[in-house]
Design a protein around this motif. Structure first.
Motif, mmCIF file in Angstrom:
data_model
loop_
_atom_site.group_PDB
_atom_site.id
_atom_site.type_symbol
_atom_site.label_atom_id
_atom_site.label_comp_id
_atom_site.label_asym_id
_atom_site.label_seq_id
_atom_site.Cartn_x
_atom_site.Cartn_y
_atom_site.Cartn_z
ATOM 1 N N ALA B 13 0.796 -1.184 0.175
ATOM 2 C CA ALA B 13 0.230 0.066 -0.025
ATOM 3 C C ALA B 13 0.845 1.190 0.053
ATOM 4 O O ALA B 13 0.208 2.446 -0.090
ATOM 5 N N LEU B 52 -7.566 -4.968 1.368
ATOM 6 C CA LEU B 52 -7.277 -3.760 0.732
ATOM 7 C C LEU B 52 -7.840 -3.766 -0.677
ATOM 8 O O LEU B 52 -8.244 -2.740 -1.250
ATOM 9 N N LEU B 53 -7.886 -4.841 -1.142
ATOM 10 C CA LEU B 53 -7.987 -5.110 -2.953
ATOM 11 C C LEU B 53 -9.607 -4.798 -2.989
ATOM 12 O O LEU B 53 -10.102 -4.652 -4.057
ATOM 13 N N ARG B 55 -11.114 -2.430 -1.667
ATOM 14 C CA ARG B 55 -11.640 -0.574 -1.383
ATOM 15 C C ARG B 55 -11.107 -0.170 -2.790
ATOM 16 O O ARG B 55 -10.208 -0.077 -3.389
ATOM 17 N N LYS B 56 -12.250 0.644 -3.142
ATOM 18 C CA LYS B 56 -12.130 1.235 -4.323
ATOM 19 C C LYS B 56 -11.122 2.166 -4.465
ATOM 20 O O LYS B 56 -10.287 2.256 -5.406
ATOM 21 N N GLU B 57 -10.855 2.984 -3.401
ATOM 22 C CA GLU B 57 -9.863 4.093 -3.471
ATOM 23 C C GLU B 57 -8.395 3.329 -3.624
ATOM 24 O O GLU B 57 -7.496 4.054 -4.275
ATOM 25 N N PHE B 58 -8.411 2.204 -3.088
ATOM 26 C CA PHE B 58 -7.001 1.772 -3.191
ATOM 27 C C PHE B 58 -6.658 0.986 -4.657
ATOM 28 O O PHE B 58 -5.609 1.174 -5.220
ATOM 29 N N ILE B 59 -7.825 0.662 -5.047
ATOM 30 C CA ILE B 59 -7.546 0.210 -6.688
ATOM 31 C C ILE B 59 -7.347 1.623 -7.406
ATOM 32 O O ILE B 59 -6.454 1.531 -8.530
ATOM 33 N N LYS B 61 -5.822 4.051 -6.520
ATOM 34 C CA LYS B 61 -4.228 4.703 -6.322
ATOM 35 C C LYS B 61 -3.484 3.741 -7.168
ATOM 36 O O LYS B 61 -2.460 4.146 -7.846
#
Lengths: 547, 547
Positions: B13, B52-53, B55-59, B61
């Motif tokens: 991350a 974390l995969l 989470r939309k904001e993770f993808i 980023k």
């Protein structure tokens, strides 16, 4: 056709116990002249056996148990959930299967096609998906046999990013081409306070779409964290549900699929359901682990009071012991409230003052503490001294420690590792503080059991003078909404801020959630009542730089 | 063609940090006039980001980071591992992908076909498998781009029941039909002491079978429990490995695939490899969590001595603090041995006698203990008093507690929950006691660092007079072989007895393993060095009646 729905409480790996229950149900089905008795998914092993499925002797015992049950199926046939071996040299070793047992032997076996591998589900770890669809002929009828997720190819989720979590195949679409008369679904559908509605929505849509009746058999009972709520049913092709079995207990009903005798259940609100789920969760944890007695610290606060009341409902008042462990920061009313609760519940309670030990720790540590100002270290010494005392009594008398941390605290790391985070089972770790209040009012619905004062006083850990939870946290109604949006709905901090929350608060709270993964890593198992509980259904990396 | 192998240590991350490392490697590849630089699997996010995969904001980023890296690829192309979104309305939301970056943009994307979902791997939880096989044309060559498990369709396992764990598809079989010139494999292959040999066996067989050279790029570095050992290589179609990158550290090599300049590595024995893995595991845990200093209890025994020596190698002597916490059962030589170790290592060490606090706990508990004979409860009070002291210093000064429990103890539950089982990281939880001895001798290979006496004295928890581990356990060589057969080889107790072990001992030991799942549930993360470590790679139900 007369079909018996056998909704039983299984115990993982307890082949003999599970088989005996199933054979009893077969006898009952015979007596009521059923043609077929349907059990739930992986009934023989209990759901979910996890990596026991990788052990050869475990699979052999499961197979032997299926054959033992088959021998009893001379007057009535049975559909039994159990693993079966994939004979192909390629693919996962096992199928998640439904065995049709008839005339004392295995008549045929069908396999699950859709293997849930998300949240608490881990089935592709162990099972190969079925890719062949055919019908089972039984007593002149054509049965479409499906297992749980097979009917969930289009499933609702709350999370926008995951919203279109659809499977690439639809087993019922395939099976419907073969013109079945009836769909049977062997299920292991865990409770969450939304699950019953989701389940019915999905299945009613399927029944109407394909104009097929559905016999749905769920299991009941808790397996550590996961609570199965039962609520099996018979669903007609028009989408109506004439027959529904009990929730949170074993049940057995014979349904004439041409002419079902109506049987309905009450549907309490979500707090009453959570109440039932937690009691079943506690009771089954103790019963299946072979324990009888619980112990817990009573602080006078609402969380420990609620856990204590739930434990008494689950285990009986003679099997719950409360320990009061006041410090110099404990207010007089805290002790009074704890005593009042214990007396109201009629449980054994004892008091051990912690100050002398806390003082001794601080004295011994003073030469190394370099006169630094007191802080978290000193607060944790108090929580951990209590942890030692209650664990010593647990070790001495075999009472299992119940953890009283709620989901809001667990989320933000408001608790002491190896102190108040100790326990064999976390009862409230999936219950937000705002629901802790609602549950407490529910417990008091007929009379005051949890002292009024424990409910109304401002929440405090009482680890320093005049401490309040709100010193370091927002009000719980704000906190819980932020947490729900972040954890359950998977919203980003930015999306939550757009909902109208203060940006500093949102960033602080979500960062606290991220920074405390390490504490939750060592948490006891948490009874799951929401669609996203902490524990093995939410896997977050520890070593991550996130936000 | 000149291909740069970039073997880097990523941080989950940490998009900016990972991108900066990758851009540095792109610059280096430019300078060395490479045509293509290859990074490892999920390089952009680090392996493995778990949920974390979801989470939309993770993808988002991750996608932004890929585009940012693409902008740097003007002189040299790059193959970069990162998630990509599955645009189909059905199936899992993501692919596990390799992006070909060229001329400042994304040229094409290929997806992983075989998603490992066993042991520590959980990829089908998040990713949809690729089902379309095609070739990437690059600089006049045809590249077969694969990701890690894609080449492992026939994989060796030690466990008979799982032996034929083969995939239903073979990506390289499909790709080879398209006549590629070269196979590229972006990998995230975690260390275990067998893994390097398995990896080479599998890939050499593939190269020879399909007569294709393979560029294999692994990552390096630890992500909490999982250690990646690097050892990337270029493998010729004849099965020879002319170029091999370093183990347990970052490395970068440009390989001319037509005329590779030989570069070989030393291959130390398995104890030396475990030694390197544990040091990297400790160092990366601290570095990636943002910690600098460790603390641990020093008992004078071999386990804490070994952990202390490893921590000093990983973090430096000024960043490790030892605490001696003798009780009345601690022998004089234990204290002497602990002091000798600390002095030899040159670390800060302090002594706090625990007896006054232990006595106070026993005094306060006496009215409730009903004069029952002393036993486990009293032993645990000692271990937990030490736990409080060392955690208090951890809280006060920010030193992270290292856990010193070894795999043999962890397996049979020989340790106190909330006492010596505490810690932020378990260093030896996947190292059997017999390997603890070997590692200690290895540490002492040039000079005596771990005191000879700590190594040769009979192991004891020193929680009661004259206690020895062998009072309740078989000798460690017997115990460890039984445990290895049960845990790593998945043998049944009956199979182990057939190997010539005493049946009572085998049944007792395997039952202890089963009965202590509840303790391991709350264990700190354990550095993984074997093919079956305790932790998330071995999921056992708690509520189970097994044996």
């Amino acid at each position: 056709m007369k079909i018996a729905l056998a909704q039983l409480n299984y115990h993982i790996a307890n082949f003999e116990g599970n088989a005996n229950k199933m054979i009893d149900a077969i006898r009952k089905a015979e007596q009521q002249q059923a043609d077929l008795v349907v059990f739930s998914e992986l009934a023989v092993t209990g759901y979910y056996p996890h990596d026991l499925l990788e052990r050869k002797e475990f699979i052999e015992k499961a197979e032997q148990t299926v054959l033992k049950i088959a021998k009893e199926c001379t007057q009535v046939a049975a559909l039994v959930g159990a693993p079966s071996i994939n004979q192909s040299p390629r693919g996962k070793k096992l199928f998640n299967s439904a065995y049709l047992l008839k005339d004392g032997q295995v008549e045929t076996v069908r396999h699950k096609s859709l293997l849930p591998t998300y949240d608490i589900f881990d089935e592709y770890r162990h099972f190969e998906p079925n890719r062949q669809f055919d019908i089972v002929h039984f007593n002149g009828k054509k049965l479409a046999i499906t297992i749980c997720e097979d009917l969930w190819d289009e499933q609702p989720t709350q999370n926008e990013f995951g919203k279109d979590k659809l499977y690439t195949r639809s087993p019922l679409e395939e099976l419907s081409k073969l013109k079945p008369d009836l769909v049977i679904n062997l299920s292991a559908s865990p409770f969450s306070y939304n699950q019953e509605n989701w389940r019915k929505d999905i299945l009613v849509k399927k029944a109407i779409k394909y104009q097929l009746p559905i016999v749905y058999v769920n299991q009941v009972g808790a397996q550590t964290e996961i609570v199965f709520d039962g609520g099996s049913f018979f669903l007609k092709a028009d989408g109506s549900i004439p027959v529904e079995l009990a929730y949170f207990e074993e049940d057995f009903q014979v349904v004439d699929t041409e002419n079902p005798q109506p049987k309905h259940q009450n549907h309490p609100d979500y707090i009453a359901k959570i109440h039932q789920a937690l009691i079943l969760g506690i009771r089954d944890y103790f019963q299946k682990m072979g324990f009888t007695d619980a112990i817990l610290g009573l602080s006078g606060g609402i969380d420990s009071a609620l856990v204590c009341a739930l434990a008494v409902e689950a285990l009986g008042k003679d099997h719950v012991r409360g320990i009061l462990m006041p410090s110099k920061y404990s207010s007089g009313h805290s002790v009074d409230d704890a005593v009042k609760l214990a007396e109201k519940l009629g449980i054994r309670h004892d008091t051990i003052a912690i100050q002398s030990m806390v003082d001794d720790f601080e004295t011994q540590l003073a030469p190394l503490f370099n006169k630094l100002p007191p802080g978290v270290a000193e607060e944790n010494i108090q929580a951990r001294t209590r942890g030692i005392l209650v664990m010593a009594l647990s070790n001495k008398f075999g009472n299992i420690l119940l953890n009283t941390t709620n989901k809001s605290e667990c989320a933000v790391g408001y608790g002491t590792l190896y102190g108040d985070m100790n326990g064999g089972l976390s009862v409230l770790g999936d219950v937000y503080k705002t629901d802790v209040y609602k549950l407490s009012h529910y417990i008091n619905r007929n009379e005051e059991i949890i002292p009024h004062n424990s409910i109304v006083k401002p929440p405090s850990a009482e680890l320093r003078p005049d401490q309040k939870d709100t010193d370091s946290l927002p009000d719980y109604d704000v906190l819980d909404t932020i947490l729900f949006n972040y954890i359950e709905l998977n919203m980003s901090p930015e999306e939550i801020i757009k909902q109208g929350f203060d940006s500093e608060t949102v960033l602080k709270v979500t960062q606290m959630v991220n920074q405390n993964e390490y504490k939750r890593f060592q948490s006891p198992p948490i009874l799951r009542v929401s669609s996203k509980a902490f524990g093995f259904g939410r896997k977050m990396p520890l070593v991550a730089r996130y936000h």
